[in-house]
Design an enzyme around this catalytic site. Structure first.
Site, mmCIF file in Angstrom:
data_model
loop_
_atom_site.group_PDB
_atom_site.id
_atom_site.type_symbol
_atom_site.label_atom_id
_atom_site.label_comp_id
_atom_site.label_asym_id
_atom_site.label_seq_id
_atom_site.Cartn_x
_atom_site.Cartn_y
_atom_site.Cartn_z
ATOM 1 N N LYS A 117 -38.991 -21.631 57.458
ATOM 2 C CA LYS A 117 -39.682 -20.546 56.241
ATOM 3 C C LYS A 117 -38.179 -20.765 55.136
ATOM 4 O O LYS A 117 -38.225 -22.121 54.462
ATOM 5 C CB LYS A 117 -40.387 -20.059 56.484
ATOM 6 C CG LYS A 117 -40.553 -19.032 54.865
ATOM 7 C CD LYS A 117 -41.206 -17.612 55.254
ATOM 8 C CE LYS A 117 -39.911 -16.357 55.154
ATOM 9 N NZ LYS A 117 -39.913 -15.906 54.129
ATOM 10 N N ASN A 118 -37.318 -20.468 55.226
ATOM 11 C CA ASN A 118 -36.181 -20.062 54.731
ATOM 12 C C ASN A 118 -36.309 -21.557 53.623
ATOM 13 O O ASN A 118 -34.778 -20.731 53.509
ATOM 14 C CB ASN A 118 -35.853 -18.916 55.189
ATOM 15 C CG ASN A 118 -36.489 -17.382 55.298
ATOM 16 O OD1 ASN A 118 -37.536 -17.775 54.204
ATOM 17 N ND2 ASN A 118 -36.010 -16.415 55.741
ATOM 18 N N ARG B 35 -34.311 -4.591 45.516
ATOM 19 C CA ARG B 35 -34.096 -6.252 45.721
ATOM 20 C C ARG B 35 -33.504 -7.306 44.200
ATOM 21 O O ARG B 35 -34.251 -7.653 43.848
ATOM 22 C CB ARG B 35 -34.875 -7.386 45.777
ATOM 23 C CG ARG B 35 -34.791 -7.519 47.506
ATOM 24 C CD ARG B 35 -36.097 -7.510 48.387
ATOM 25 N NE ARG B 35 -35.628 -9.411 48.634
ATOM 26 C CZ ARG B 35 -36.253 -9.646 49.323
ATOM 27 N NH1 ARG B 35 -37.466 -9.695 50.162
ATOM 28 N NH2 ARG B 35 -35.429 -11.261 49.469
ATOM 29 N N ILE C 52 -28.832 -4.125 55.320
ATOM 30 C CA ILE C 52 -28.765 -5.245 55.059
ATOM 31 C C ILE C 52 -30.000 -4.508 53.260
ATOM 32 O O ILE C 52 -30.537 -4.608 51.901
ATOM 33 C CB ILE C 52 -29.219 -6.803 55.047
ATOM 34 C CG1 ILE C 52 -28.549 -7.046 55.675
ATOM 35 C CG2 ILE C 52 -29.581 -7.034 54.185
ATOM 36 C CD1 ILE C 52 -26.758 -7.758 54.941
ATOM 37 N N ARG D 138 -40.468 -13.552 46.670
ATOM 38 C CA ARG D 138 -38.803 -13.483 45.467
ATOM 39 C C ARG D 138 -38.395 -15.229 45.581
ATOM 40 O O ARG D 138 -37.605 -15.147 44.604
ATOM 41 C CB ARG D 138 -38.517 -12.397 46.671
ATOM 42 C CG ARG D 138 -38.924 -10.845 46.012
ATOM 43 C CD ARG D 138 -37.974 -10.068 46.694
ATOM 44 N NE ARG D 138 -36.706 -10.345 45.677
ATOM 45 C CZ ARG D 138 -35.980 -10.134 44.814
ATOM 46 N NH1 ARG D 138 -37.262 -9.350 44.078
ATOM 47 N NH2 ARG D 138 -35.097 -10.587 44.265
ATOM 48 N N ASP E 138 -33.746 -10.122 59.332
ATOM 49 C CA ASP E 138 -35.441 -10.382 59.796
ATOM 50 C C ASP E 138 -35.527 -10.463 61.329
ATOM 51 O O ASP E 138 -37.185 -10.457 61.660
ATOM 52 C CB ASP E 138 -35.457 -11.512 59.296
ATOM 53 C CG ASP E 138 -35.359 -12.069 57.979
ATOM 54 O OD1 ASP E 138 -35.324 -11.269 57.116
ATOM 55 O OD2 ASP E 138 -34.864 -13.182 57.411
ATOM 56 N N ARG F 29 -47.390 -15.304 55.868
ATOM 57 C CA ARG F 29 -46.071 -15.864 54.254
ATOM 58 C C ARG F 29 -45.478 -16.287 55.560
ATOM 59 O O ARG F 29 -44.153 -17.472 55.018
ATOM 60 C CB ARG F 29 -45.543 -14.620 54.217
ATOM 61 C CG ARG F 29 -47.228 -13.921 53.067
ATOM 62 C CD ARG F 29 -46.229 -13.057 52.080
ATOM 63 N NE ARG F 29 -44.938 -13.510 51.255
ATOM 64 C CZ ARG F 29 -44.232 -12.788 50.708
ATOM 65 N NH1 ARG F 29 -45.049 -11.797 50.199
ATOM 66 N NH2 ARG F 29 -43.243 -13.876 50.077
HETATM 67 C C1 EPZ Z 1 -33.299 -13.926 51.702
HETATM 68 O O1 EPZ Z 1 -33.209 -13.031 50.960
HETATM 69 C C2 EPZ Z 1 -34.065 -14.168 52.680
HETATM 70 N N1 EPZ Z 1 -35.674 -15.116 52.317
HETATM 71 C C3 EPZ Z 1 -34.638 -13.042 53.332
HETATM 72 O O2 EPZ Z 1 -35.907 -13.325 54.569
HETATM 73 C C4 EPZ Z 1 -33.339 -12.380 54.676
HETATM 74 O O3 EPZ Z 1 -34.146 -10.731 54.810
HETATM 75 C C5 EPZ Z 1 -32.606 -12.485 53.443
HETATM 76 O O4 EPZ Z 1 -32.215 -13.658 53.355
HETATM 77 C C6 EPZ Z 1 -31.117 -12.089 54.399
HETATM 78 O O5 EPZ Z 1 -30.884 -12.693 55.214
HETATM 79 C C7 EPZ Z 1 -35.444 -15.796 52.002
HETATM 80 O O6 EPZ Z 1 -34.352 -17.071 52.051
HETATM 81 C C8 EPZ Z 1 -36.655 -16.310 51.421
HETATM 82 P P1 EPZ Z 1 -29.909 -11.698 49.791
HETATM 83 P P2 EPZ Z 1 -32.594 -12.808 49.914
HETATM 84 O O7 EPZ Z 1 -29.614 -12.471 48.424
HETATM 85 O O8 EPZ Z 1 -31.691 -14.365 49.417
HETATM 86 C C9 EPZ Z 1 -28.589 -7.866 47.653
HETATM 87 C C10 EPZ Z 1 -37.891 -12.760 55.298
HETATM 88 O O9 EPZ Z 1 -38.368 -11.904 56.355
HETATM 89 N N2 EPZ Z 1 -28.630 -8.571 45.863
HETATM 90 O O10 EPZ Z 1 -28.980 -12.943 50.893
HETATM 91 O O11 EPZ Z 1 -33.077 -12.870 48.616
HETATM 92 C C11 EPZ Z 1 -30.234 -7.920 47.950
HETATM 93 O O12 EPZ Z 1 -30.432 -6.465 48.144
HETATM 94 C C12 EPZ Z 1 -37.358 -12.855 54.400
HETATM 95 O O13 EPZ Z 1 -38.248 -14.076 55.502
HETATM 96 C C13 EPZ Z 1 -28.812 -8.203 45.526
HETATM 97 O O14 EPZ Z 1 -28.091 -6.769 45.077
HETATM 98 O O15 EPZ Z 1 -31.665 -11.783 50.173
HETATM 99 C C14 EPZ Z 1 -29.965 -7.308 49.598
HETATM 100 O O16 EPZ Z 1 -29.563 -6.446 49.622
HETATM 101 C C15 EPZ Z 1 -37.002 -11.469 53.691
HETATM 102 N N3 EPZ Z 1 -28.460 -8.825 44.177
HETATM 103 C C16 EPZ Z 1 -28.413 -8.142 49.149
HETATM 104 O O17 EPZ Z 1 -28.251 -8.490 48.247
HETATM 105 C C17 EPZ Z 1 -28.632 -9.975 43.964
HETATM 106 O O18 EPZ Z 1 -29.211 -10.361 42.429
HETATM 107 C C18 EPZ Z 1 -28.556 -9.756 50.584
HETATM 108 O O19 EPZ Z 1 -29.917 -10.680 50.515
HETATM 109 C C19 EPZ Z 1 -28.711 -10.600 44.768
HETATM 110 C C20 EPZ Z 1 -29.017 -9.711 46.879
#
Ligand code: EPZ
Length: 435
Positions: free
Chosen positions: A22-23, A122, A327, A93, A305, A396
């Site tokens: 999916k991702n 997030r 995370i 998101r 995840d 989802r």
């Molecule tokens: C991706 O989310 C995945 N989603 C998530 O999978 C996964 O849990 C996550 O990466 C971590 O591996 C998709 O690929 C669609 P990040 P993403 O930006 O990209 C902070 C699932 O269950 N951050 O790597 O949103 C954030 O809050 C989903 O399939 C900021 O502060 O995650 C987090 O603490 C859920 N500001 C950290 O960085 C920003 O602008 C990493 O988040 C962006 C992120």
């Protein structure tokens, strides 16, 4: 809401084919819209999230359709609208990837600012910082991010916390920019590498994906292509844990074992027997799982995840496990596991789990996708009947989870209520009408 009714206690045995990731699918469907001409994408899972991103792109003018179980056609030639619809974007998101796409393709984007979600606040501040570094004017007005640029120009961008979403969004935005972009502290997840390989097959010049520095040389244009996406490492990990908790014996096919290294190591530490082939994994659980400590981390560390599915297995492990989540804010679901008899204490970012011999079936509610998976896993071990609400959250990111489990011998039934069926019908008919 649809429900799953599970009666636990059966060791699950047999073969299960893991779906496409999916991702990977989400950013790759978006990236296909950067090109001129049609792309044909294989191994795309029919998850709700894939339908949602496709609907958003259709509303922007792209033509997208599935031609069989897993092949998606994307023809972006009429994608001319720059405003993404709030009603669809707010559901997911990852919709924010369309900001990078629209900025690169049309030079302007109006995308709703994603709100809060079950995993905490997030924000998208790193994405916006990156767009600005590439030369876009970015503002937030009436709940929308508005970004505009006469011309995007390559830049050196340091990504905080190696964010997956930021890395991908900036790859999309920078692909057609003038000059070279360097993404430093980039995410190294396999899905980032998959996106880079796909974009390069459309004619992009992206090097270094999978390391923490990605170099993107902007090109004039991209061309549609054919591509098969990688297998879903989180779905595969979820089935490994299902095997562990039910004392099963499974062959997982269509997997990339290298992407599952941290999950394999932790499952082995918990006592599972694992044999790897080139794209299959055999998992056997010959005894009760043993307690394991771990903490989540960006790839190649243990995936956030996989945290909830693994906690479900640790709930019945021999001994006490300590699991730290680094995370997201992702422990709310443990209240539901406690209702099934789990002994879990959460202190800030850490869950301390004292394994019990057996869980007991109860009515529970999925609070997010992976939390829902954790409840299904727990229910497969629990004595008696578990009723899981919120199944649409599980749908989802897991394609036909109930059918796949049933084929392995699980006693699991889906009950769709009228409202849920109407919602799905209207989603599917809008999807077809837009095509
Ligand atoms: C991706 O989310 C995945 N989603 C998530 O999978 C996964 O849990 C996550 O990466 C971590 O591996 C998709 O690929 C669609 P990040 P993403 O930006 O990209 C902070 C699932 O269950 N951050 O790597 O949103 C954030 O809050 C989903 O399939 C900021 O502060 O995650 C987090 O603490 C859920 N500001 C950290 O960085 C920003 O602008 C990493 O988040 C962006 C992120």
């Amino acid at each position: 809401m649809a429900k799953l009714i599970v009666r636990g206690g059966t060791p699950l045995k047999g073969e299960v084919r893991i779906s496409g990731a999916k991702n990977s699918a989400l950013p790759i469907v978006v990236a296909a819209c950067l090109a001129e001409g049609e792309s044909v994408l294989e191994n795309i899972p029919r998850d709700i999230d894939v339908y949602t991103i496709s609907m958003i792109l259709k509303k922007l003018g792209a033509n997208i359709w599935f031609d069989d179980d897993s092949r998606l056609h994307v023809v972006p030639d009429n994608l001319t609208k720059e405003k993404a619809p709030y009603d669809l974007v707010r559901r997911m998101r990852a919709s924010f990837y369309v900001a990078g796409l629209l900025l690169a393709r049309l030079g302007k984007a109006e995308v709703p600012l994603p709100g809060g979600c079950a995993l905490g606040s997030r924000p998208v501040d790193y994405h916006l910082k990156g767009f600005k570094a590439l030369g876009a004017d970015v503002s937030i007005e009436h709940g929308y991010v508005r970004a505009q640029a006469q011309e995007l120009v390559g830049a050196k961008i340091y990504i905080n916390r190696s964010s997956v979403g930021t890395t991908m969004n900036l790859m999309l935005a920078a692909a057609l920019a003038k000059g070279t972009t360097l993404l430093e502290n980039a995410a190294k997840e396999p899905e980032v590498v998959d996106l880079a390989i796909f974009m390069n097959s459309m004619g992009a010049r992206i090097r270094g994906a999978g390391t923490d520095v990605i170099r993107i040389e902007g090109v004039e244009s991209l061309k549609g292509t054919e591509y098969s996406i990688i297998a879903d490492r989180i779905e595969a990990g979820t089935f490994m844990v299902v095997c562990g908790i039910t004392g099963g014996d499974m062959m997982l096919t269509n997997v990339v074992p290298e992407h599952l290294r941290s999950t394999i190591l932790k499952c082995q530490e918990a006592g599972l027997e694992i044999e790897e082939g080139p794209n299959a994994i055999r998992v056997r659980a010959l005894r009760r799982p043993q307690a394991v400590d771990l903490e989540t981390a960006p790839y190649p560390g243990f995936a956030t995840d996989m945290q909830q599915p693994f906690v479900a297995m640790m709930a019945v492990a021999q001994g006490t496990s300590v699991i730290r989540e680094t995370i997201f804010d992702r422990f709310r679901y443990v209240d539901e596991l406690r209702r099934m008899g789990a002994d879990i204490r959460v202190e800030r970012d850490t869950a301390i789990i004292r394994g019990v011999e057996e869980l007991t079936g109860a009515p529970v509610v999925a609070t997010d996708l992976r939390a829902g998976a954790a409840l299904v896993i727990a229910a497969l071990q629990a004595k008696g009947e578990t009723e899981i609400r919120g199944v649409e959250l599980i749908d989802r990111g897991y394609e036909h989870i109930d059918e796949k489990l049933r084929r392995l011998g699980a006693d699991i039934t889906r009950i769709s209520d009228d409202e849920e069926s109407r919602h799905m019908e209207s989603l599917m008919s809008t999807f077809s009408e837009l095509g």
